[in-house]
Design a protein around this motif. Structure first.
Motif, PDB file in Angstrom:
ATOM      1  N   ILE A 182      51.846  19.628 -23.282  1.00  0.00           N
ATOM      2  CA  ILE A 182      51.043  18.732 -24.109  1.00  0.00           C
ATOM      3  C   ILE A 182      49.973  18.102 -23.220  1.00  0.00           C
ATOM      4  CG2 ILE A 182      51.030  16.549 -25.377  1.00  0.00           C
ATOM      5  CD1 ILE A 182      53.808  17.215 -26.396  1.00  0.00           C
ATOM      6  N   VAL A 183      48.726  18.186 -23.645  1.00  0.00           N
ATOM      7  CA  VAL A 183      47.611  17.606 -22.895  1.00  0.00           C
ATOM      8  C   VAL A 183      47.089  16.394 -23.660  1.00  0.00           C
ATOM      9  CG1 VAL A 183      45.328  17.990 -21.920  1.00  0.00           C
ATOM     10  CG2 VAL A 183      46.973  19.873 -22.014  1.00  0.00           C
ATOM     11  N   VAL A 184      47.120  15.222 -23.029  1.00  0.00           N
ATOM     12  CA  VAL A 184      46.607  14.004 -23.663  1.00  0.00           C
ATOM     13  C   VAL A 184      45.691  13.268 -22.686  1.00  0.00           C
ATOM     14  CG1 VAL A 184      48.630  13.715 -25.144  1.00  0.00           C
ATOM     15  CG2 VAL A 184      48.557  12.570 -22.910  1.00  0.00           C
ATOM     16  N   GLU A 185      45.003  12.282 -23.211  1.00  0.00           N
ATOM     17  CA  GLU A 185      44.163  11.430 -22.371  1.00  0.00           C
ATOM     18  C   GLU A 185      45.025  10.464 -21.564  1.00  0.00           C
ATOM     19  OE1 GLU A 185      41.205   9.470 -24.847  1.00  0.00           O
ATOM     20  OE2 GLU A 185      41.326  11.145 -26.252  1.00  0.00           O
ATOM     21  N   HIS A 186      44.412   9.910 -20.526  1.00  0.00           N
ATOM     22  CA  HIS A 186      45.124   8.892 -19.757  1.00  0.00           C
ATOM     23  C   HIS A 186      45.496   7.696 -20.639  1.00  0.00           C
ATOM     24  CE1 HIS A 186      43.328  10.964 -16.155  1.00  0.00           C
ATOM     25  NE2 HIS A 186      44.559  10.767 -15.751  1.00  0.00           N
ATOM     26  N   GLY A 187      44.617   7.339 -21.579  1.00  0.00           N
ATOM     27  CA  GLY A 187      44.936   6.228 -22.467  1.00  0.00           C
ATOM     28  C   GLY A 187      46.195   6.496 -23.263  1.00  0.00           C
ATOM     29  N   THR A 188      46.309   7.688 -23.831  1.00  0.00           N
ATOM     30  CA  THR A 188      47.500   8.067 -24.582  1.00  0.00           C
ATOM     31  C   THR A 188      48.731   8.081 -23.691  1.00  0.00           C
ATOM     32  OG1 THR A 188      46.194   9.396 -26.127  1.00  0.00           O
ATOM     33  CG2 THR A 188      48.532   9.920 -25.946  1.00  0.00           C
ATOM     34  N   ALA A 189      48.573   8.570 -22.474  1.00  0.00           N
ATOM     35  CA  ALA A 189      49.694   8.636 -21.536  1.00  0.00           C
ATOM     36  C   ALA A 189      50.222   7.259 -21.175  1.00  0.00           C
ATOM     37  CB  ALA A 189      49.282   9.385 -20.277  1.00  0.00           C
ATOM     38  N   THR A 190      49.429   6.226 -21.397  1.00  0.00           N
ATOM     39  CA  THR A 190      49.887   4.861 -21.136  1.00  0.00           C
ATOM     40  C   THR A 190      51.128   4.541 -21.954  1.00  0.00           C
ATOM     41  OG1 THR A 190      47.629   4.166 -20.631  1.00  0.00           O
ATOM     42  CG2 THR A 190      49.191   2.434 -21.203  1.00  0.00           C
ATOM     43  N   ALA A 191      51.153   4.967 -23.212  1.00  0.00           N
ATOM     44  CA  ALA A 191      52.324   4.723 -24.064  1.00  0.00           C
ATOM     45  C   ALA A 191      53.537   5.483 -23.559  1.00  0.00           C
ATOM     46  CB  ALA A 191      52.010   5.117 -25.506  1.00  0.00           C
ATOM     47  N   VAL A 192      53.326   6.689 -23.060  1.00  0.00           N
ATOM     48  CA  VAL A 192      54.427   7.484 -22.526  1.00  0.00           C
ATOM     49  C   VAL A 192      54.964   6.848 -21.246  1.00  0.00           C
ATOM     50  CG1 VAL A 192      55.098   9.763 -21.699  1.00  0.00           C
ATOM     51  CG2 VAL A 192      53.425   9.549 -23.551  1.00  0.00           C
ATOM     52  N   ALA A 193      54.060   6.360 -20.403  1.00  0.00           N
ATOM     53  CA  ALA A 193      54.470   5.723 -19.148  1.00  0.00           C
ATOM     54  C   ALA A 193      55.335   4.494 -19.395  1.00  0.00           C
ATOM     55  CB  ALA A 193      53.243   5.343 -18.326  1.00  0.00           C
ATOM     56  N   ALA A 194      55.071   3.775 -20.476  1.00  0.00           N
ATOM     57  CA  ALA A 194      55.876   2.591 -20.789  1.00  0.00           C
ATOM     58  C   ALA A 194      57.335   2.962 -21.016  1.00  0.00           C
ATOM     59  CB  ALA A 194      55.306   1.888 -22.022  1.00  0.00           C
ATOM     60  N   VAL A 195      57.583   4.170 -21.512  1.00  0.00           N
ATOM     61  CA  VAL A 195      58.945   4.637 -21.753  1.00  0.00           C
ATOM     62  C   VAL A 195      59.521   5.308 -20.509  1.00  0.00           C
ATOM     63  CG1 VAL A 195      60.389   6.172 -23.146  1.00  0.00           C
ATOM     64  CG2 VAL A 195      58.546   4.868 -24.231  1.00  0.00           C
ATOM     65  N   SER A 196      58.744   6.191 -19.878  1.00  0.00           N
ATOM     66  CA  SER A 196      59.276   6.946 -18.740  1.00  0.00           C
ATOM     67  C   SER A 196      59.635   6.036 -17.568  1.00  0.00           C
ATOM     68  CB  SER A 196      58.272   8.013 -18.294  1.00  0.00           C
ATOM     69  OG  SER A 196      57.052   7.430 -17.858  1.00  0.00           O
ATOM     70  N   THR A 197      58.962   4.901 -17.441  1.00  0.00           N
ATOM     71  CA  THR A 197      59.288   3.956 -16.371  1.00  0.00           C
ATOM     72  C   THR A 197      60.489   3.081 -16.696  1.00  0.00           C
ATOM     73  OG1 THR A 197      57.736   2.345 -17.293  1.00  0.00           O
ATOM     74  CG2 THR A 197      56.888   3.821 -15.569  1.00  0.00           C
ATOM     75  N   GLY A 198      60.968   3.142 -17.932  1.00  0.00           N
ATOM     76  CA  GLY A 198      62.094   2.311 -18.340  1.00  0.00           C
ATOM     77  C   GLY A 198      61.708   0.927 -18.811  1.00  0.00           C
ATOM     78  N   ARG A 199      60.416   0.633 -18.882  1.00  0.00           N
ATOM     79  CA  ARG A 199      60.002  -0.697 -19.337  1.00  0.00           C
ATOM     80  C   ARG A 199      60.221  -0.886 -20.832  1.00  0.00           C
ATOM     81  NH1 ARG A 199      56.144   0.519 -15.441  1.00  0.00           N
ATOM     82  NH2 ARG A 199      56.256  -0.841 -13.616  1.00  0.00           N
ATOM     83  N   VAL A 200      60.234   0.203 -21.567  1.00  0.00           N
ATOM     84  CA  VAL A 200      60.509   0.141 -23.006  1.00  0.00           C
ATOM     85  C   VAL A 200      61.728   0.996 -23.304  1.00  0.00           C
ATOM     86  CG1 VAL A 200      59.675   0.645 -25.328  1.00  0.00           C
ATOM     87  CG2 VAL A 200      58.094  -0.216 -23.602  1.00  0.00           C
ATOM     88  N   ARG A 201      62.682   0.408 -23.975  1.00  0.00           N
ATOM     89  CA  ARG A 201      63.876   1.112 -24.447  1.00  0.00           C
ATOM     90  C   ARG A 201      63.978   0.884 -25.953  1.00  0.00           C
ATOM     91  NH1 ARG A 201      65.204  -1.839 -19.908  1.00  0.00           N
ATOM     92  NH2 ARG A 201      65.914  -0.653 -18.075  1.00  0.00           N
ATOM     93  N   PRO A 202      64.620   1.784 -26.656  1.00  0.00           N
ATOM     94  CA  PRO A 202      64.759   1.562 -28.102  1.00  0.00           C
ATOM     95  C   PRO A 202      65.600   0.329 -28.388  1.00  0.00           C
ATOM     96  CG  PRO A 202      66.140   3.385 -27.382  1.00  0.00           C
ATOM     97  CD  PRO A 202      65.270   3.029 -26.215  1.00  0.00           C
ATOM     98  N   GLU A 203      65.144  -0.487 -29.302  1.00  0.00           N
ATOM     99  CA  GLU A 203      65.957  -1.615 -29.735  1.00  0.00           C
ATOM    100  C   GLU A 203      67.224  -1.074 -30.406  1.00  0.00           C
ATOM    101  OE1 GLU A 203      65.534  -4.844 -29.317  1.00  0.00           O
ATOM    102  OE2 GLU A 203      63.631  -4.638 -28.221  1.00  0.00           O
ATOM    103  N   PRO A 204      68.349  -1.781 -30.303  1.00  0.00           N
ATOM    104  CA  PRO A 204      69.599  -1.299 -30.904  1.00  0.00           C
ATOM    105  C   PRO A 204      69.420  -0.950 -32.382  1.00  0.00           C
ATOM    106  CG  PRO A 204      70.031  -3.207 -29.519  1.00  0.00           C
ATOM    107  CD  PRO A 204      68.530  -3.073 -29.596  1.00  0.00           C
ATOM    108  N   GLY A 205      69.943   0.206 -32.767  1.00  0.00           N
ATOM    109  CA  GLY A 205      69.886   0.620 -34.167  1.00  0.00           C
ATOM    110  C   GLY A 205      68.555   1.204 -34.589  1.00  0.00           C
ATOM    111  N   THR A 206      67.672   1.500 -33.621  1.00  0.00           N
ATOM    112  CA  THR A 206      66.365   2.050 -33.972  1.00  0.00           C
ATOM    113  C   THR A 206      66.144   3.389 -33.274  1.00  0.00           C
ATOM    114  OG1 THR A 206      65.063   1.106 -32.136  1.00  0.00           O
ATOM    115  CG2 THR A 206      65.459  -0.312 -34.060  1.00  0.00           C
ATOM    116  N   THR A 207      65.191   4.148 -33.799  1.00  0.00           N
ATOM    117  CA  THR A 207      64.722   5.376 -33.151  1.00  0.00           C
ATOM    118  C   THR A 207      63.459   5.055 -32.376  1.00  0.00           C
ATOM    119  OG1 THR A 207      65.621   6.770 -34.915  1.00  0.00           O
ATOM    120  CG2 THR A 207      63.872   7.713 -33.561  1.00  0.00           C
ATOM    121  N   LEU A 208      63.376   5.568 -31.147  1.00  0.00           N
ATOM    122  CA  LEU A 208      62.202   5.334 -30.311  1.00  0.00           C
ATOM    123  C   LEU A 208      61.122   6.362 -30.644  1.00  0.00           C
ATOM    124  CD1 LEU A 208      60.922   3.755 -27.972  1.00  0.00           C
ATOM    125  CD2 LEU A 208      62.038   5.342 -26.392  1.00  0.00           C
ATOM    126  N   ALA A 209      59.943   5.884 -31.029  1.00  0.00           N
ATOM    127  CA  ALA A 209      58.818   6.755 -31.365  1.00  0.00           C
ATOM    128  C   ALA A 209      57.631   6.421 -30.466  1.00  0.00           C
ATOM    129  CB  ALA A 209      58.428   6.597 -32.826  1.00  0.00           C
TER     130      ALA A 209
END
Length: 318
Positions: free
Chosen positions: A278-305
């Motif tokens: 998947i090829v995305v812009e650096h701006g788009t990758a910012t959202a992915v980085a928030a998850v891959s670094t562990g700074r964002v985790r799914p809230e209990p009972g939710t699906t992470l999108a």
């Protein structure tokens, strides 16, 4: 239509936008997968919005704004005019094509060549003015006043924000149950629109680069404040102040903000390519980085999108 607006976008506004743009833009797919993070593998749903017309979510808002203006006689022979670092202009050019009218865009001289080329291929007239988005925006306002063109705003116009919010309606239909949704933030049009679609149990996270973080600065100050954006994602997330509509729309809604470094953004973008092609812009990758670094985790009972919102980028630097 070019004047910043301080009222929040409502669920009704987003529903109206969905009806208006139905059949004119793409209903983008989702993909369930596992993402490696600092805390181990995490199940996620990617919203593949980079498959949208023009390779970015911006077409939703632009089409909504242009069709709305045409319906009340505000779209003249002077066509559409917008200032943008690239993606909002591409969205406006697509909207103008759909409405069978002309499009002029004003972009900073630093705009990525790949986006300028896309604009010209869509038939837009491109003006390269200034070194920052604000320079382009000031010039566009003067040009619209002189020509009578419909002036769109990249992220601070009600119809633009409501159109972006239609992504949230689609996600709610595509993924069962409450969501923790991560989106990148520039001026906040996407975040503001998505916030209007939140249901009970949903959470929304705005991800920003440390070097371009107008939302984070506003939350810290308690009101929008100017910032000096820089870094690898500044071409798409380079707003100097969070939009008034976004700020009004996220009030009293379950919205939070996280910051990631340029190095983490670059690594997340490379990971998407290496693992998923998947090829995305650096701006788009910012959202992915928030998850891959562990700074964002799914809230209990939710699906992470994660909304993968744009892919107008170079291919030779992956």
């Amino acid at each position: 239509m070019g004047v910043p607006h301080s009222h929040p976008v409502t669920p009704a506004d987003v529903l109206t936008a969905r009806e208006r743009i139905s059949g004119l833009v793409r209903h983008t797919p989702v993909w369930r997968t596992s993402l490696d993070t600092a805390d181990g593998p995490v199940e996620v749903v990617f919203k593949l919005e980079y498959t949208q017309l023009g390779g970015c979510f911006k077409a939703r808002g632009s089409v909504n704004a242009v069709i709305a203006a045409r319906s009340v006689g505000r779209l003249t022979d002077a066509g559409v005019l917008v200032a943008s670092g690239g993606n909002a202009a591409i969205g406006a050019a697509w909207a103008a094509r759909i409405a069978d009218t002309g499009c002029s865009v004003v972009v900073p001289e630093s705009a990525p060549a790949v986006k300028v080329a896309a604009l010209r291929s869509l038939g837009a007239t491109v003006h390269l003015i200034g070194s920052r988005y604000q320079d382009a925006a000031d010039a566009a306002a003067e040009m619209a006043a002189a020509s009578g063109a419909l002036l769109l705003h990249a992220y601070d116009l009600p119809e633009i924000v409501a159109g972006a919010g239609t992504i949230g309606l689609e996600l709610a239909e595509q993924v069962h149950g409450p969501l923790t949704t991560v989106v990148c933030v520039g001026g906040g049009g996407l975040l503001g629109g998505m916030s209007a679609t939140l249901r009970t149990g949903d959470h929304l996270v705005g991800a920003e680069p440390e070097s371009a973080s107008c939302l984070h600065a506003a939350l810290a100050a308690g009101h929008p404040v100017p910032v000096d954006p820089a870094g690898v994602a500044a071409d798409s997330l380079g707003a100097t102040r969070v939009g008034a509509i976004c700020w009004a729309s996220i009030a009293d809604r379950p919205v939070t903000s996280v910051l990631v470094s340029d190095e983490e953004i670059v690594a997340a973008r490379a990971m998407l390519w290496e693992r998923f092609r998947i090829v995305v812009e650096h701006g788009t990758a910012t959202a992915v980085a928030a998850v891959s670094t562990g700074r964002v985790r799914p809230e209990p009972g939710t699906t992470l999108a994660i909304v993968l919102c744009g892919a107008n980028t170079r291919l030779d630097d992956l």
